[in-house]
Design a protein around this motif. Structure first.
Motif, mmCIF file in Angstrom:
data_model
loop_
_atom_site.group_PDB
_atom_site.id
_atom_site.type_symbol
_atom_site.label_atom_id
_atom_site.label_comp_id
_atom_site.label_asym_id
_atom_site.label_seq_id
_atom_site.Cartn_x
_atom_site.Cartn_y
_atom_site.Cartn_z
ATOM 1 N N ALA A 159 1.028 -1.405 0.055
ATOM 2 C CA ALA A 159 0.360 -0.182 -0.420
ATOM 3 C C ALA A 159 1.168 1.295 0.030
ATOM 4 C CB ALA A 159 -0.936 0.267 1.183
ATOM 5 N N ALA A 160 2.063 1.257 0.756
ATOM 6 C CA ALA A 160 2.817 2.318 0.987
ATOM 7 C C ALA A 160 3.534 2.501 0.075
ATOM 8 C CB ALA A 160 4.091 1.934 1.550
ATOM 9 N N THR A 161 3.306 2.137 -1.428
ATOM 10 C CA THR A 161 4.070 2.542 -2.648
ATOM 11 C C THR A 161 3.139 2.811 -3.425
ATOM 12 O OG1 THR A 161 3.722 -0.093 -3.815
ATOM 13 C CG2 THR A 161 6.086 0.210 -2.982
ATOM 14 N N LEU A 162 1.756 2.517 -3.149
ATOM 15 C CA LEU A 162 1.001 3.773 -3.928
ATOM 16 C C LEU A 162 0.544 4.909 -3.308
ATOM 17 C CD1 LEU A 162 -1.521 0.830 -4.335
ATOM 18 C CD2 LEU A 162 -0.036 1.459 -6.398
ATOM 19 N N GLY A 163 1.418 5.448 -2.411
ATOM 20 C CA GLY A 163 0.985 6.831 -1.454
ATOM 21 C C GLY A 163 -0.261 6.415 0.048
ATOM 22 N N ILE A 164 -0.507 4.704 -0.312
ATOM 23 C CA ILE A 164 -1.357 4.489 0.776
ATOM 24 C C ILE A 164 -1.190 4.626 2.032
ATOM 25 C CG2 ILE A 164 -3.102 3.397 1.892
ATOM 26 C CD1 ILE A 164 -3.750 2.706 -0.968
ATOM 27 N N GLU A 165 -0.994 5.097 3.415
ATOM 28 C CA GLU A 165 -0.515 4.426 4.779
ATOM 29 C C GLU A 165 -1.481 4.290 5.068
ATOM 30 O OE1 GLU A 165 0.955 8.580 6.235
ATOM 31 O OE2 GLU A 165 2.241 8.464 4.326
ATOM 32 N N ILE A 281 -8.629 -4.572 -7.388
ATOM 33 C CA ILE A 281 -7.779 -5.616 -7.766
ATOM 34 C C ILE A 281 -6.894 -6.518 -8.903
ATOM 35 C CG2 ILE A 281 -10.126 -6.337 -9.307
ATOM 36 C CD1 ILE A 281 -10.363 -8.627 -8.418
ATOM 37 N N PHE A 282 -6.706 -4.934 -9.866
ATOM 38 C CA PHE A 282 -5.817 -5.504 -11.102
ATOM 39 C C PHE A 282 -5.069 -4.160 -10.336
ATOM 40 C CE2 PHE A 282 -10.263 -5.756 -12.262
ATOM 41 C CZ PHE A 282 -10.308 -6.697 -13.025
ATOM 42 N N ALA A 283 -4.687 -3.921 -9.286
ATOM 43 C CA ALA A 283 -3.352 -3.585 -9.029
ATOM 44 C C ALA A 283 -1.670 -3.672 -10.085
ATOM 45 C CB ALA A 283 -3.035 -3.268 -7.723
ATOM 46 N N ASP A 284 -1.566 -5.165 -9.684
ATOM 47 C CA ASP A 284 -0.390 -5.858 -10.239
ATOM 48 C C ASP A 284 -0.225 -6.001 -11.591
ATOM 49 O OD1 ASP A 284 0.336 -6.159 -7.639
ATOM 50 O OD2 ASP A 284 1.185 -8.230 -7.458
ATOM 51 N N PHE A 285 -1.398 -5.340 -12.357
ATOM 52 C CA PHE A 285 -1.606 -5.484 -13.530
ATOM 53 C C PHE A 285 -1.009 -3.918 -14.838
ATOM 54 C CE2 PHE A 285 -4.203 -8.568 -12.850
ATOM 55 C CZ PHE A 285 -3.789 -9.689 -13.706
ATOM 56 N N GLU A 286 -1.056 -2.565 -13.723
ATOM 57 C CA GLU A 286 -0.570 -1.718 -14.507
ATOM 58 C C GLU A 286 0.948 -1.153 -14.971
ATOM 59 O OE1 GLU A 286 -2.731 1.802 -11.773
ATOM 60 O OE2 GLU A 286 -1.877 0.225 -10.457
ATOM 61 N N LEU A 287 0.933 -0.909 -15.998
ATOM 62 C CA LEU A 287 2.196 -0.512 -15.962
ATOM 63 C C LEU A 287 2.576 0.578 -14.779
ATOM 64 C CD1 LEU A 287 2.442 -0.239 -19.691
ATOM 65 C CD2 LEU A 287 2.997 -2.326 -18.734
ATOM 66 N N ARG A 288 2.077 1.619 -14.575
ATOM 67 C CA ARG A 288 2.873 2.503 -14.047
ATOM 68 C C ARG A 288 1.390 3.312 -13.580
ATOM 69 N NH1 ARG A 288 2.070 4.026 -18.911
ATOM 70 N NH2 ARG A 288 4.289 4.158 -19.573
ATOM 71 N N PRO A 289 1.488 3.176 -11.801
ATOM 72 C CA PRO A 289 0.609 3.292 -10.788
ATOM 73 C C PRO A 289 -0.644 4.231 -11.313
ATOM 74 C CG PRO A 289 2.650 2.842 -9.526
ATOM 75 C CD PRO A 289 2.702 3.265 -11.028
ATOM 76 N N ALA A 290 -1.766 4.524 -11.420
ATOM 77 C CA ALA A 290 -2.345 5.814 -11.260
ATOM 78 C C ALA A 290 -2.825 5.834 -10.123
ATOM 79 C CB ALA A 290 -3.911 4.830 -11.909
ATOM 80 N N PRO A 291 -3.855 7.773 -9.746
ATOM 81 C CA PRO A 291 -3.681 8.163 -8.492
ATOM 82 C C PRO A 291 -4.738 6.905 -7.585
ATOM 83 C CG PRO A 291 -3.524 9.348 -9.736
ATOM 84 C CD PRO A 291 -4.204 8.542 -11.190
ATOM 85 N N ARG A 292 -3.838 6.757 -6.131
ATOM 86 C CA ARG A 292 -5.215 6.907 -5.419
ATOM 87 C C ARG A 292 -6.411 7.163 -4.750
ATOM 88 N NH1 ARG A 292 -3.455 2.672 -9.045
ATOM 89 N NH2 ARG A 292 -3.789 0.419 -8.227
ATOM 90 N N LEU A 293 -7.549 6.824 -5.028
ATOM 91 C CA LEU A 293 -8.110 8.036 -3.866
ATOM 92 C C LEU A 293 -8.344 7.902 -2.263
ATOM 93 C CD1 LEU A 293 -11.810 7.593 -5.851
ATOM 94 C CD2 LEU A 293 -10.330 9.051 -5.757
ATOM 95 N N ALA A 294 -7.262 6.359 -2.105
ATOM 96 C CA ALA A 294 -7.356 6.802 -0.798
ATOM 97 C C ALA A 294 -6.050 6.648 -0.207
ATOM 98 C CB ALA A 294 -7.310 4.699 -0.602
ATOM 99 N N ALA A 295 -5.513 6.406 -0.896
ATOM 100 C CA ALA A 295 -3.843 7.424 -0.762
ATOM 101 C C ALA A 295 -4.698 9.370 -0.383
ATOM 102 C CB ALA A 295 -2.473 7.707 -1.680
ATOM 103 N N LEU A 296 -4.800 9.928 -1.709
ATOM 104 C CA LEU A 296 -5.432 11.200 -1.438
ATOM 105 C C LEU A 296 -6.312 11.419 -0.570
ATOM 106 C CD1 LEU A 296 -6.172 11.765 -5.236
ATOM 107 C CD2 LEU A 296 -3.993 12.747 -4.538
ATOM 108 N N ASP A 297 -7.376 10.421 0.069
ATOM 109 C CA ASP A 297 -8.307 10.771 1.345
ATOM 110 C C ASP A 297 -7.551 10.912 2.193
ATOM 111 O OD1 ASP A 297 -11.110 10.568 2.145
ATOM 112 O OD2 ASP A 297 -10.318 9.118 2.758
ATOM 113 N N GLY A 298 -6.118 9.589 2.135
ATOM 114 C CA GLY A 298 -5.672 9.040 3.954
ATOM 115 C C GLY A 298 -6.683 8.400 4.779
ATOM 116 N N LEU A 299 -7.409 7.595 4.094
ATOM 117 C CA LEU A 299 -8.191 6.272 4.673
ATOM 118 C C LEU A 299 -8.951 7.114 5.846
ATOM 119 C CD1 LEU A 299 -6.381 3.809 5.258
ATOM 120 C CD2 LEU A 299 -7.898 3.345 3.377
#
Length: 467
Positions: A159-165, A281-299
Motif C-alpha cells: 500500500a505504501a508504494t501507492l501512497g496509502i499510509e 484488484i488489478f493493481a499488479d497489472f498496471e504499467l505505472r500506478p494511477a492515482p489512488r483515492l485512498a492515498a489522496l484521502d488518507g483513508l
C-alpha cells in the motif's frame, strides 16, 4: 418463474417478482386494482382476475374495504426475480454462471479472469510444498480476528508504494475481494439506501447491491473517471451512502482515473459525506500506478479493498480491507459474526506467493503477454467492424461497440450456442444504455474460433435494411 403468456399472467408475474425480491413483504398492501391497471396499461378486470388468482393460491389476501395484502412469511430472496427483470443474456448472474459452468472446450472471451496457465501456479506449488512442511497449526487452526500478521505487513508495504499510509491495525483480511465489499455493505448500508456505481461497472457490484436491497444509481464513466457533473447531480438528488469504483485499471473499460478528476471527486464526496469503496484488484497489472483515492484521502472517507484472484489464484481466495481504525474494529466483529476465523491457509499461501522471488518476474511476463494479446484482439475486433471505446495501455479488458447498433445480448446468445461465452454490455450498465457494447478479455481471445463464431453471430444479427 415462467414468462407471462397473457396480460393476467403479466400482472401475476409483477406481483410475484416484488414479493420474491422482498420489495413487498408480509402485510404489504398491493396497489389498488385501478392503480395497478394504470401502471401496467391493462384493464381493471385483468387486475381483478390476477389478484383473485393470487388470493386463491394464498399469496395475497383481500381485506374488506381496504384492499389486497401480501400474506405468509417473507419469501426466500430470489435475486433473479428482482425488478426490473432483465433478459437472462444480460443478467450479471447469468454471465457469471455461464463463465463458471460451461463445459470443457468452451471459449470464454467474456469472462473476467486469465487462463489457468497464465496464473502464478509455479509459485503456488512452491508455496504448497512449504506449507506441507510447516507447523501443523498453519494448516488446521483458525486465524486471528484481523488475519495473518505477516500478510498484513506485506500488504502494508505494498500500500505504501501507492501512497496509502495504513497501520497494521488498519488492515483486515477477508475471504476474497467480493467478501470484503460485501462486509462493507453489511456494515454501512440498510435496505432502501442509494449507492452510486460507475456506468458501466463490474457486473457483480449490481448483483451484490441487489442482494442488499439498495438502489444502485449509475454514473457515466469517461476516459478519465466518472462524469463529475452527473456525479454531483446524483449526490444532490439521491443522497447516496456509498460510491463503489475501481482503483487503477477500470473494469470493464480499461480507463484510468486522472489526478484532476480524483481531487474533484474527493471534494464532492467530502461535502456530501459520501463514503467510497475503492476496489484495487488489478493493481499488479498496471504499467505505472494511477492515482489512488485512498492515498489522496488518507483513508478518511475512502475504504480500499483488493484481492489476488486475478493475478495469483482464484482457487485460493484471499482479500483485504484498508480503512480507518474505528471502521476496521467494527468490520472485524462483523467478519467474526459471518465467517469467524477466516482462511488461514489461503492467507499463508498468499504471503508466500507475494514474497516469493519469482512473483515480480511472473507479473512482468504477464504484462508483456497481455500487451501482445491486446494488440492481437484489437486487430481481430477491427476486422469485424467492432470499435474499441478506448485502447488501454494495460490490463485485461477491451470495451467495444458492435457495428450498426447490433444487439450484444442477441449476439451473446448466438455465440453461446457455438461454445463461446461473450459478455454483453448491458450486464455492466445500470442504465441499460450499453446494448451494443461487449467486454473482451484479451487473455482469453487467442483462439481463432472466437472470431469465426462472433463474425457469424454479427452477420446473423445484422440490422434490417431501411429500404
Amino acid at each position: 418463474m415462467s414468462r407471462p403468456s397473457s396480460r393476467i399472467d403479466s400482472v401475476i408475474h409483477a406481483v410475484r417478482s416484488r414479493i420474491s425480491s422482498r420489495l413487498d413483504g408480509p402485510g404489504s398492501r398491493l396497489p389498488s386494482v385501478r392503480t395497478q391497471a394504470t401502471t401496467m396499461g391493462v384493464s381493471v378486470s385483468t387486475v381483478v382476475e390476477a389478484y383473485e388468482r393470487l388470493a386463491a393460491e394464498g399469496v395475497i389476501a383481500a381485506r374488506a374495504g381496504s384492499g389486497f395484502y401480501v400474506t405468509g412469511p417473507a419469501a426466500p430472496l430470489a435475486l433473479a426475480e428482482m425488478e426490473p427483470r432483465l433478459d437472462r443474456a444480460v443478467d450479471p448472474l447469468w454471465v457469471s454462471r455461464q463463465s463458471l459452468e460451461t463445459p470443457p472446450g468452451h471459449l470464454k472471451p467474456g469472462c473476467g479472469w486469465m487462463p489457468s496457465d497464465w496464473l502464478y501456479h509455479d509459485g503456488l506449488r512452491r508455496g504448497l510444498r512449504r506449507m506441507a512442511r510447516a507447523d501443523a497449526a498453519h494448516l488446521v487452526d483458525y486465524a486471528g480476528p484481523l488475519g495473518l500478521p505477516a500478510l498484513r505487513q506485506t500488504l502494508q508495504r505494498r500500500a505504501a508504494t501507492l501512497g496509502i499510509e495504513a497501520s497494521m491495525e488498519q488492515l483486515l483480511l477477508a475471504e476474497s475481494g467480493t467478501h470484503a465489499v460485501d462486509l462493507i455493505c453489511r456494515f454501512l448500508l440498510k435496505p432502501g439506501d442509494c449507492v452510486l456505481v460507475d456506468d458501466p461497472s463490474y457486473f457483480n457490484y449490481h448483483a451484490m447491491l441487489k442482494a442488499h436491497q439498495v438502489q444502485a444509481i449509475g454514473v457515466p464513466y469517461t476516459h478519465t473517471g466518472p462524469d463529475l457533473e452527473v456525479f454531483a447531480s446524483a449526490l444532490q438528488e439521491h443522497a447516496p451512502r456509498l460510491y463503489i469504483t475501481n482503483a487503477g485499471l477500470h473494469n470493464p473499460t480499461g480507463a484510468v482515473l486522472s489526478a484532476t478528476t480524483a481531487h474533484r471527486l474527493l471534494g464532492l464526496a467530502e461535502r456530501s459525506e459520501l463514503i467510497i469503496i475503492e476496489d484495487d484488484i488489478f493493481a499488479d497489472f498496471e504499467l505505472r500506478p494511477a492515482p489512488r483515492l485512498a492515498a489522496l484521502d488518507g483513508l478518511s472517507r475512502v475504504i480500499h479493498v483488493g484481492s489476488f484472484s486475478k493475478a495469483i489464484s482464484a482457487a485460493s481466495r484471499c482479500g483485504y480491507i484498508a480503512a480507518r481504525p474505528d471502521w476496521i474494529e467494527a468490520l472485524t466483529d462483523l467478519k467474526l459474526a459471518t465467517s469467524f476465523g477466516g482462511g488461514h491457509l489461503a492467507a499463508h499461501l498468499m504471503q508466500i506467493a507475494l514474497t516469493d522471488s519469482g512473483y515480480r518476474r511472473h507479473m512482468q511476463a504477464v504484462r508483456t503477454r497481455l500487451a501482445d494479446a491486446r494488440k492481437h484482439t484489437l486487430r481481430q475486433v477491427q476486422k469485424l467492424g467492432i470499435t474499441p471505446w478506448l485502447q488501454p495501455e494495460a490490463g485485461l479488458f477491451l470495451w467495444c461497440q458492435l457495428p450498426d447498433g447490433r444487439d450484444a445480448s442477441a449476439v451473446a446468445r448466438l455465440c453461446l450456442r457455438e461454445g463461446v461465452v461473450v459478455a454483453p454490455g448491458n450486464a455492466f450498465s445500470q442504465s441499460q444504455k450499453a446494448a451494443d457494447y461487449v467486454r473482451f478479455n484479451v487473455s482469453q481471445c487467442q483462439d481463432p474460433k472466437i472470431w469465426q463464431v462472433l463474425g457469424k453471430a454479427l452477420a446473423t444479427n445484422a440490422p434490417r435494411s431501411h429500404a
